[in-house]
Write a protein that holds these residues in place. Structure first.
Motif, mmCIF file in Angstrom:
data_model
loop_
_atom_site.group_PDB
_atom_site.id
_atom_site.type_symbol
_atom_site.label_atom_id
_atom_site.label_comp_id
_atom_site.label_asym_id
_atom_site.label_seq_id
_atom_site.Cartn_x
_atom_site.Cartn_y
_atom_site.Cartn_z
ATOM 1 N N LYS A 73 -15.803 -7.407 0.729
ATOM 2 C CA LYS A 73 -17.171 -7.460 0.650
ATOM 3 C C LYS A 73 -18.026 -6.373 1.134
ATOM 4 O O LYS A 73 -19.228 -6.420 1.112
ATOM 5 N N ALA A 74 -17.240 -5.636 1.846
ATOM 6 C CA ALA A 74 -18.084 -4.537 2.614
ATOM 7 C C ALA A 74 -18.957 -3.623 1.855
ATOM 8 O O ALA A 74 -20.136 -3.314 2.211
ATOM 9 N N PRO A 75 -18.624 -3.294 0.398
ATOM 10 C CA PRO A 75 -19.568 -2.332 -0.246
ATOM 11 C C PRO A 75 -20.716 -2.992 -0.477
ATOM 12 O O PRO A 75 -21.991 -2.365 -0.770
ATOM 13 N N SER A 76 -20.961 -4.459 -0.597
ATOM 14 C CA SER A 76 -22.135 -5.025 -0.909
ATOM 15 C C SER A 76 -22.718 -6.079 0.175
ATOM 16 O O SER A 76 -23.603 -6.655 -0.098
ATOM 17 N N VAL A 77 -22.041 -5.929 1.434
ATOM 18 C CA VAL A 77 -22.725 -6.838 2.430
ATOM 19 C C VAL A 77 -24.057 -6.351 3.092
ATOM 20 O O VAL A 77 -24.723 -7.287 3.115
ATOM 21 N N LEU A 78 -24.387 -5.377 2.801
ATOM 22 C CA LEU A 78 -25.959 -4.976 3.136
ATOM 23 C C LEU A 78 -27.115 -5.321 2.357
ATOM 24 O O LEU A 78 -28.287 -5.593 2.638
ATOM 25 N N VAL A 79 -26.504 -6.156 1.175
ATOM 26 C CA VAL A 79 -27.569 -6.790 0.369
ATOM 27 C C VAL A 79 -28.046 -7.983 0.984
ATOM 28 O O VAL A 79 -29.260 -8.115 1.029
ATOM 29 N N HIS A 80 -27.239 -8.645 1.751
ATOM 30 C CA HIS A 80 -27.743 -9.625 2.747
ATOM 31 C C HIS A 80 -28.418 -9.264 3.970
ATOM 32 O O HIS A 80 -29.043 -10.162 4.802
ATOM 33 N N HIS A 81 -28.684 -8.091 4.096
ATOM 34 C CA HIS A 81 -29.469 -7.551 5.260
ATOM 35 C C HIS A 81 -30.152 -6.472 4.706
ATOM 36 O O HIS A 81 -30.020 -5.371 5.196
ATOM 37 N N ARG A 82 -31.261 -7.018 4.381
ATOM 38 C CA ARG A 82 -32.345 -6.240 3.467
ATOM 39 C C ARG A 82 -32.802 -5.007 4.605
ATOM 40 O O ARG A 82 -33.098 -3.963 3.988
ATOM 41 N N SER A 83 -33.194 -5.399 5.561
ATOM 42 C CA SER A 83 -33.925 -4.417 6.422
ATOM 43 C C SER A 83 -32.878 -3.436 6.801
ATOM 44 O O SER A 83 -33.187 -2.086 7.085
ATOM 45 N N VAL A 84 -31.779 -3.470 7.126
ATOM 46 C CA VAL A 84 -30.765 -2.655 7.357
ATOM 47 C C VAL A 84 -30.508 -1.855 5.987
ATOM 48 O O VAL A 84 -30.594 -0.433 6.119
ATOM 49 N N LEU A 85 -30.373 -2.404 4.905
ATOM 50 C CA LEU A 85 -30.481 -1.670 3.705
ATOM 51 C C LEU A 85 -31.401 -0.681 3.317
ATOM 52 O O LEU A 85 -31.221 0.485 2.968
ATOM 53 N N LEU A 86 -32.715 -1.108 3.654
ATOM 54 C CA LEU A 86 -33.828 -0.458 3.458
ATOM 55 C C LEU A 86 -33.858 0.877 4.531
ATOM 56 O O LEU A 86 -33.979 2.079 4.009
ATOM 57 N N ALA A 87 -33.549 0.740 5.578
ATOM 58 C CA ALA A 87 -33.210 1.691 6.705
ATOM 59 C C ALA A 87 -32.414 2.993 6.274
ATOM 60 O O ALA A 87 -32.502 3.951 6.249
ATOM 61 N N VAL A 88 -31.026 2.354 5.702
ATOM 62 C CA VAL A 88 -30.096 3.400 5.446
ATOM 63 C C VAL A 88 -30.502 4.155 4.171
ATOM 64 O O VAL A 88 -30.462 5.341 4.074
ATOM 65 N N PHE A 89 -31.117 3.385 2.987
ATOM 66 C CA PHE A 89 -31.552 3.762 1.978
ATOM 67 C C PHE A 89 -32.644 4.864 1.938
ATOM 68 O O PHE A 89 -32.645 6.086 1.586
ATOM 69 N N ALA A 90 -33.545 4.533 3.111
ATOM 70 C CA ALA A 90 -34.796 5.514 3.251
ATOM 71 C C ALA A 90 -34.392 6.895 4.097
ATOM 72 O O ALA A 90 -34.863 7.831 3.801
ATOM 73 N N ALA A 91 -33.135 6.700 4.806
ATOM 74 C CA ALA A 91 -32.864 7.806 5.690
ATOM 75 C C ALA A 91 -32.235 8.806 4.679
ATOM 76 O O ALA A 91 -32.316 9.803 4.618
ATOM 77 N N ALA A 92 -31.378 8.305 3.923
ATOM 78 C CA ALA A 92 -30.764 9.075 2.784
ATOM 79 C C ALA A 92 -31.695 9.774 1.943
ATOM 80 O O ALA A 92 -31.713 10.944 1.586
ATOM 81 N N LEU A 93 -32.699 8.862 1.455
ATOM 82 C CA LEU A 93 -33.554 9.379 0.561
ATOM 83 C C LEU A 93 -34.418 10.447 1.192
ATOM 84 O O LEU A 93 -34.431 11.576 0.764
ATOM 85 N N LEU A 94 -34.951 10.295 2.426
ATOM 86 C CA LEU A 94 -35.646 11.734 3.012
ATOM 87 C C LEU A 94 -34.959 12.698 3.400
ATOM 88 O O LEU A 94 -35.322 14.040 3.393
ATOM 89 N N ALA A 95 -33.457 12.595 3.741
ATOM 90 C CA ALA A 95 -32.691 13.696 3.751
ATOM 91 C C ALA A 95 -32.598 14.372 2.831
ATOM 92 O O ALA A 95 -32.358 15.646 2.763
ATOM 93 N N ALA A 96 -32.279 13.922 1.568
ATOM 94 C CA ALA A 96 -32.055 14.445 0.361
ATOM 95 C C ALA A 96 -33.279 15.070 -0.233
ATOM 96 O O ALA A 96 -33.219 16.263 -0.578
ATOM 97 N N LEU A 97 -34.509 14.373 0.002
ATOM 98 C CA LEU A 97 -35.615 15.050 -0.261
ATOM 99 C C LEU A 97 -36.158 16.366 0.385
ATOM 100 O O LEU A 97 -36.539 17.281 -0.103
ATOM 101 N N ALA A 98 -35.918 16.176 1.592
ATOM 102 C CA ALA A 98 -36.354 17.316 2.360
ATOM 103 C C ALA A 98 -35.352 18.572 2.112
ATOM 104 O O ALA A 98 -35.776 19.790 2.077
ATOM 105 N N SER A 99 -33.822 18.243 2.074
ATOM 106 C CA SER A 99 -33.010 19.465 1.915
ATOM 107 C C SER A 99 -33.086 20.145 0.695
ATOM 108 O O SER A 99 -32.743 21.290 0.184
ATOM 109 N N SER A 100 -33.162 19.165 -0.690
ATOM 110 C CA SER A 100 -33.342 19.791 -1.943
ATOM 111 C C SER A 100 -34.622 20.208 -2.245
ATOM 112 O O SER A 100 -34.645 21.111 -3.316
#
Length: 894
Positions: free
Chosen positions: A14-41
């Motif tokens: 269940k590890a690949p989908s476990v963060l679906v049940h922890h939306r705040s953590v999912l949002l933080a991870v998603f936002a960090a990756a988005l901003l890193a890719a946005l700034a660098s590219s």
């Protein structure tokens, strides 16, 4: 014994989908990756697109025809060259040119021109010299005045007037010699077009301007062109002896071209020119290998456009790369914080794993499996947003496939680093929370870390003051340094940290007093803030720094914009201006408010010998055409009517503030008394360090008549200012027959240094907005981290009779307190810190006035309203979620 294959544990499946049940953590991870890719590219996208846009601007300035490939072949047509022979040779030329266009790429369809030698258009009443010309789509690029049906020759209105001919009449073409065709050919006039010498310049005629317009003020208009189709031209000159010029033009097609494409295309142009005399292609294009029979050349201004665009590109790249790296660093820091939050938000689960003997390596692998999908999705979203935002920073720029791969590689590396940081910090938090060993050095919390940040901020400020605020690129452009961007962040963080220490003590005292009052909602809000530990302090500092960055950038950007606009109007006087002859007047039918001014440079002096400039104006028209800016001083419009009506003795004048207190001005050594009507800080066309005196034509003419000094100002420069849409006003000024083309504020604002500064701070705005979003994200994560305690507190408050609206109000008040603290402190410190920086990063220091400090009032108000709305929404949402959460489950895992 049969060996049974061990199945993987359920939690690993269940590890690949476990963060679906922890939306705040999912949002933080998603936002960090988005901003890193946005700034660098964004760095390769913006730099490539900006370079492409700079190239396209140069192509527009120099014209697509002048920067394209132009092949000219000159020769002779002899008496034995028939029309059929000329037609076959033209067909071979046209086919070779179209084949060459396919190989070159990034050029438009070729335009073919065949021009015969000069002939005389003669009638019974007059004659005029013309050049016979057949040119692709020529009638679409001239103004038709009159015509008749049927074939024939098109002549200019100048030729028609000189020869006394109208459409439908027949003319004689003298000058075409032939032994087999005695007599001059006759041809019917099909129509008349407006002379190109009296028409506006266009790209289509860029390579023929020397044959169209007079080459000096006293030079006559060159002979006009007489247009006819190619078949008729070959019929006229076939079998006769005359000069013949063939021109093949392949204008650059700016659509989709990048700077790298332009460099490659320029190399191809040069290769074509080198091979004209020694290749089959050159012979097909009309370049005979017998140099005596034909003169062949290749001309293009593309190399000049590439050099100029290279300079603009080299100026943009350092600033954009610097800000991209800064934004990437901020996003990676968020990724590291998300790793800590991943453990703290799932504290009970992490404790259970630790109790079962989970190793750090196993926990790291698990965490990596959990975050890999949201980080990849966030990285893809950031890459897509960076690509879409390219049109914001370089609207007309283009990017190539190689740039896409470069941006993809930058985004991939940033996402990979984000995953590593996230996993490492998650493991560190896992071991830190549940390790029975030492917890570190508790005394570190009492160390005043704010003083360290303040010391670094002071150091950077002193460095900026000593000239370290800008650096110069190889092209000479002024680029802000990293210190300009880091200084306010450190200063705000230090101020917020110190203020938070004081605020916590004040809140504790305030909550004790409020406890005796009848405001339980206020008491709870103050109590929670006063008892807050390091997490809330860190949140307040980060939020203050993020909002401070936003206000700082907005202050710099608004100040830069205001400064640039005022510099532009200082250089142009109004929306557009032209230099004209001294005798030129403005026609009454001119469509825009306009005024005529004359400027004498340093031909008069003050009694102490200081040289001054004198400007003669018409007060009545000046008031309507002048674009006055508030920072120039008191608007002199109220004294212009007085300047027009006041007696001319003493000489009435308006002076600039550096004029001093003198009451006389010396013209040719004679002292002339003046009446000072007003003093302004500066005035359009004022030279730096040179006082300016403004007076009226009427007053100065009366002075010259009275004193008999008719050359007191020497040679005057005459200008006409026009107020209106810059492009339209500049075009309208063309009817005044100016010495040079009109200059507009648009042209000034497109100067490379101004464009560089605008793009730099526009890109920095994106980083600042991203920082503001991160601050709000941090606030959301803070609420999520204390969700369980909030659920328990809400349940207990209900049992004690605390109403739900009162609880919502208490939560909103707490969040408003955090955001107001961060916004007011961060905004005040950042806006104040921007004031000395504005004067250190002037993009055009050679132009007046000096930089103008402007507070972005509208942005501040909008940001304040947005913060209050966000606080109210988050407070209501948190209370609503607490009501819907099972209290028993919260108590079980607490």
């Amino acid at each position: 014994m049969r060996r049974v294959k061990k199945r993987p544990a359920p939690h690993w499946r269940k590890a690949p989908s476990v963060l679906v049940h922890h939306r705040s953590v999912l949002l933080a991870v998603f936002a960090a990756a988005l901003l890193a890719a946005l700034a660098s590219s964004s760095s390769p996208f913006v730099t490539t697109a900006a370079a492409s846009e700079a190239l396209k601007n140069k192509l527009t300035d120099l014209s697509s025809f002048a920067t394209g490939l132009e092949v000219r072949t000159g020769g002779q047509v002899f008496g034995n060259d028939s029309a059929a022979f000329l037609t076959r040779r033209a067909a071979i030329r046209d086919a070779a040119a179209r084949s060459l266009r396919t190989r070159l790429g990034h050029v438009a369809a070729p335009v073919f021109t065949t021009e015969a030698g000069a002939v005389q258009v003669a009638t019974g009443t007059g004659e005029d010299q013309v050049y016979l010309m057949a040119r692709t789509d020529v009638l679409a690029h001239v103004k038709i005045l009159s015509s008749v049906p049927g074939p024939g020759l098109w002549i200019s209105d100048i030729t028609a007037h000189a020869a006394g001919v109208k459409p439908g009449q027949t003319i004689r073409l003298d000058g075409l010699n032939s032994f087999s065709h005695p007599g001059s050919p006759r041809i019917r006039v099909k129509g008349i077009y407006r002379s190109l010498a009296h028409s506006p310049e266009t790209d289509y005629w860029a390579n023929f301007q020397q044959d169209i317009y007079p080459q000096g003020l006293d030079a006559p208009v060159p002979p006009s062109f007489a247009f006819l189709d190619q078949a008729l031209l070959f019929h006229v000159i076939g079998g006769r002896t005359t000069g013949l010029l063939n021109v093949i033009e392949m204008p650059v097609d700016p659509a989709g071209v990048t700077l790298a494409d332009a460099r490659t295309l320029d190399s191809k142009f040069q290769a074509v020119g080198n091979a004209l005399y020694r290749s089959a292609l050159g012979e097909k294009l009309g370049c005979s290998r017998d140099a005596a029979r034909s003169d062949c050349s290749e001309v293009s201004s593309l190399s000049a456009a590439v050099i100029l665009a290279d300079q603009d590109s080299s100026a943009v790249t350092p600033a954009v790369s610097l800000l991209s790296d800064l934004g990437t660093g901020i996003a990676l820091a968020v990724a590291a914080a998300a790793g800590v939050f991943l453990v703290r938000r799932r504290r009970a689960e992490a404790a259970l794993l630790y109790a079962r003997g989970e190793s750090a390596a196993s926990f790291a692998a698990r965490s990596a499996t959990e975050v890999v999908v949201p980080t990849l999705l966030g990285g893809a979203a950031g890459f897509a947003i960076a690509y879409a935002l390219t049109d914001v920073f370089a609207p007309s720029g283009s990017i190539a496939g190689s740039t896409l791969w470069s941006g993809f590689a930058h985004a991939g590396i940033a996402v990979a680093i984000a995953i590593v940081l996230l996993v490492v910090t998650a493991c560190a938090a896992f071991l830190r929370l549940y390790d029975t060993g030492s917890r570190g050095l508790p005394w570190l919390r009492y160390v005043p870390w704010e003083l360290v940040l303040a010391a670094v901020a002071v150091f950077l400020f002193l460095r900026i003051r000593s000239g370290g605020g800008v650096t110069h690129t190889d092209s000479g452009a002024r680029v802000p340094t990293l210190a300009v961007f880091i200084f306010p962040l450190l200063l705000v963080a230090a101020a917020a940290g110190l203020a938070a220490r004081v605020a916590r003590l004040g809140l504790r005292l305030g909550s004790a007093r409020t406890a005796r009052s009848r405001h339980p909602s206020v008491y709870l809000a103050l109590r929670r803030l006063g008892a807050a530990r390091g997490l809330v302090v860190v949140l307040a500092v980060v939020t203050a720094s993020s909002l401070g960055a936003f206000f700082y950038v907005e202050t710099l950007a608004s100040s830069l914009h205001q400064t640039t606009v005022e510099k532009a109007y200082m250089a142009t006087g109004s929306d557009a201006f032209v230099i004209v002859q001294d005798s030129q007047s403005i026609p009454r039918s001119f469509p825009y408010p306009a005024t005529r001014v004359q400027l004498a440079n340093q031909t008069a002096t003050l009694p102490d010998g200081t040289q001054i400039d004198v400007m003669l104006v018409d007060p009545a028209t000046l008031a309507k055409a002048l674009h006055w800016q508030g920072d120039w001083g008191t608007n002199p419009s109220h004294v212009l009517s007085k300047l027009q009506a006041i007696p001319s003795r003493p000489l009435p004048v308006i002076v600039t503030s550096d004029f001093g207190k003198a009451s006389v001005v010396q013209f040719g050594g004679d002292n002339v008394r003046i009446t000072r009507l007003a003093t302004v800080k500066t005035f359009p066309f004022k030279a730096p360090g040179i006082p300016l005196v403004i007076t009226s034509y009427r007053a100065f003419d009366a002075f010259q008549t009275r004193t008999r000094i008719f050359d007191a100002l020497g040679v005057l420069s005459t200008y006409v200012w026009a107020k209106g849409p810059p492009v339209a006003a500049g075009r309208a000024l063309g009817v005044l027959e100016p010495t040079y083309p009109a200059s507009t504020i648009n042209g000034y604002l497109r100067s490379p240094d101004v464009v560089l500064a605008t793009r730099t701070f526009g890109f920095m705005r994106l980083i600042a907005v991203g920082a503001g979003v991160l601050a709000l994200l941090g606030l959301l994560l803070y609420l999520q981290a204390r969700q369980r305690s909030q659920v328990i507190a809400s349940s207990l408050a209900r049992r004690m009779g605390f109403a739900r609206p009162a609880e919502m109000f208490s939560l909103c008040l707490e969040l408003v307190g955090i955001l107001c603290f961060a916004g007011i402190l961060g905004g005040a410190v950042a806006i104040a810190a921007a004031e000395p920086i504005v004067h250190r990063i002037d993009p055009l220091p050679q132009d007046v006035p000096s930089p103008i400090y402007t507070i972005p009032t509208e942005e501040v108000v909008l940001a304040a309203v947005a913060l209050l709305v966000v606080a109210a929404v988050l407070g209501v949402l948190t209370s609503w979620l607490a009501e819907r959460t099972d209290v028993g489950e919260a108590l079980r895992v607490a």
